[in-house]
Design a protein around this motif. Structure first.
Motif, PDB file in Angstrom:
ATOM      1  N   ASP A 166      39.156 -17.706   1.386  1.00 22.98           N
ATOM      2  CA  ASP A 166      38.905 -18.152   0.010  1.00 22.98           C
ATOM      3  C   ASP A 166      37.726 -17.327  -0.481  1.00 22.98           C
ATOM      4  O   ASP A 166      36.577 -17.620  -0.181  1.00 22.98           O
ATOM      5  N   ALA A 167      38.029 -16.250  -1.230  1.00 22.38           N
ATOM      6  CA  ALA A 167      37.006 -15.240  -1.510  1.00 22.38           C
ATOM      7  C   ALA A 167      37.028 -14.784  -2.969  1.00 22.38           C
ATOM      8  O   ALA A 167      37.857 -13.951  -3.347  1.00 22.38           O
TER       9      ALA A 167
ATOM     10  N   ILE B 164      38.634 -20.067   5.462  1.00 18.77           N
ATOM     11  CA  ILE B 164      37.306 -19.472   5.593  1.00 18.77           C
ATOM     12  C   ILE B 164      36.730 -19.371   4.188  1.00 18.77           C
ATOM     13  O   ILE B 164      37.234 -18.609   3.355  1.00 18.77           O
ATOM     14  N   ASN B 165      35.716 -20.166   3.909  1.00 16.24           N
ATOM     15  CA  ASN B 165      35.106 -20.206   2.573  1.00 16.24           C
ATOM     16  C   ASN B 165      34.022 -19.138   2.483  1.00 16.24           C
ATOM     17  O   ASN B 165      32.968 -19.247   3.106  1.00 16.24           O
ATOM     18  N   CYS B 166      34.289 -18.108   1.696  1.00 17.28           N
ATOM     19  CA  CYS B 166      33.373 -16.970   1.664  1.00 17.28           C
ATOM     20  C   CYS B 166      32.111 -17.249   0.859  1.00 17.28           C
ATOM     21  O   CYS B 166      31.092 -16.576   1.054  1.00 17.28           O
ATOM     22  N   ASP B 167      32.138 -18.235  -0.036  1.00 18.46           N
ATOM     23  CA  ASP B 167      30.905 -18.656  -0.711  1.00 18.46           C
ATOM     24  C   ASP B 167      29.936 -19.242   0.309  1.00 18.46           C
ATOM     25  O   ASP B 167      28.729 -18.995   0.261  1.00 18.46           O
ATOM     26  N   LYS B 168      30.468 -20.027   1.251  1.00 14.87           N
ATOM     27  CA  LYS B 168      29.619 -20.606   2.302  1.00 14.87           C
ATOM     28  C   LYS B 168      29.081 -19.508   3.221  1.00 14.87           C
ATOM     29  O   LYS B 168      27.938 -19.579   3.678  1.00 14.87           O
TER      30      LYS B 168
ATOM     31  N   LEU C 231      42.753 -15.069  -0.619  1.00 16.25           N
ATOM     32  CA  LEU C 231      42.931 -15.805  -1.870  1.00 16.25           C
ATOM     33  C   LEU C 231      41.757 -15.496  -2.787  1.00 16.25           C
ATOM     34  O   LEU C 231      40.600 -15.744  -2.439  1.00 16.25           O
ATOM     35  N   THR C 232      42.054 -14.949  -3.944  1.00 18.20           N
ATOM     36  CA  THR C 232      40.997 -14.593  -4.883  1.00 18.20           C
ATOM     37  C   THR C 232      41.482 -14.856  -6.309  1.00 18.20           C
ATOM     38  O   THR C 232      42.533 -15.460  -6.514  1.00 18.20           O
TER      39      THR C 232
END
Length: 204
Positions: free
Chosen positions: A116-117, A33-37, A10-11
Motif C-alpha cells: 500500500d504505497a 505492507i503499509n508504506c506510510d508506516k 497498490l497506489t
C-alpha cells in the motif's frame, strides 16, 4: 524456479479511495505492507535516515535526531528542489525496508503480498512488484473527499491534487485501474474482479 509469492503494488491519487481498496484486499487474505508506516519507521528518532536528513535540514531536528515533520513539510511543500533532496534521501531507506518485509512474509509462507504505497513509483518500489493496481477518480470527487477527510479548505485540497501525477500516468503504468467515482459497493465490485484475476494469474 517459480517464486512462492506474488507481490502487488497498490497506489493512486490522493482522495481516490486507496485505503478502502487496501482493506478489501486484506479481507481476501492479502498481507498488507503499509508504506506510510514504513516511512515513519525509517525516520524514527536517531535512525540512519534521520542522520542523513539532519545534514540537509538541520532546522528540522533536535539533539536526539527527532524529526519535526510539520516543519519539514513547510520547507519542502513549495520547493521542488528541496522535496527532491528529501525524496532522494528517504526513498532508498523505505525501499530497503519494503524488501525486508517482503522477504520476511515470503519466508513465513505468505502467498499474496500487497504494498500500500502512495509513492510507489517515486520510491522505485514498483520494481519490487509483479503487478500494479492504481486507484483514480475525478478531481472534483477527490477534492470533496479530501476536504471531508482532512478538514482542510477546498483550495488546499486542489493544491494537493495538482501536485500529483495525472490519470494518464497511472493508466499507462498500471496493470489494473480502479475508477473510484461511485459508491463503496462499486469500488468493492471492481476490486473483487481484480483480486480474482490476480489469483488466477498467480495460480495459472
Amino acid at each position: 524456479m517459480k517464486k512462492n509469492y506474488f507481490t502487488i503494488g497498490l497506489t493512486g491519487q490522493t482522495g481516490a479511495g486507496k485505503t478502502t481498496v487496501s482493506e478489501i484486499f486484506a479481507s481476501h487474505g492479502f498481507e498488507i505492507i503499509n508504506c506510510d508506516k514504513i516511512a515513519r519507521t525509517v525516520t524514527a528518532d536517531g535512525s540512519r535516515c534521520n542522520k542523513e536528513l539532519a545534514e540537509i535540514f538541520p532546522e528540522c531536528f533536535d539533539s536526539a535526531l527527532s524529526l519535526n515533520r510539520r516543519k519539514l513539510g513547510e520547507i519542502v511543500f513549495n520547493d521542488s528542489g528541496k522535496l527532491a533532496r528529501l525524496n532522494g534521501t528517504i526513498f532508498p531507506y523505505i525501499t530497503e525496508e519494503i524488501s525486508n518485509q517482503i522477504e520476511r512474509l515470503a519466508a513465513c509462507g505468505k502467498r499474496y503480498i500487497l504494498l500500500d504505497a502512495p509513492t510507489l513509483f517515486e520510491a522505485g518500489a514498483d520494481k519490487l512488484c509483479d503487478t500494479i493496481v492504481s486507484c483514480i477518480a475525478d478531481e472534483r470527487i477527490r477534492a470533496e473527499r479530501i476536504v471531508a477527510r482532512d478538514s482542510i479548505s477546498y483550495e488546499l485540497a486542489k493544491s494537493r491534487i495538482s501536485s500529483q501525477k495525472p490519470d494518464s500516468f497511472f493508466i499507462e503504468n498500471s496493470d489494473y485501474i480502479i475508477r473510484n467515482n461511485g459508491s463503496v459497493s462499486d469500488a468493492f465490485a471492481q476490486t473483487e474482479r481484480i483480486i480474482k484475476q490476480i489469483k488466477e494469474r498467480y495460480n495459472g
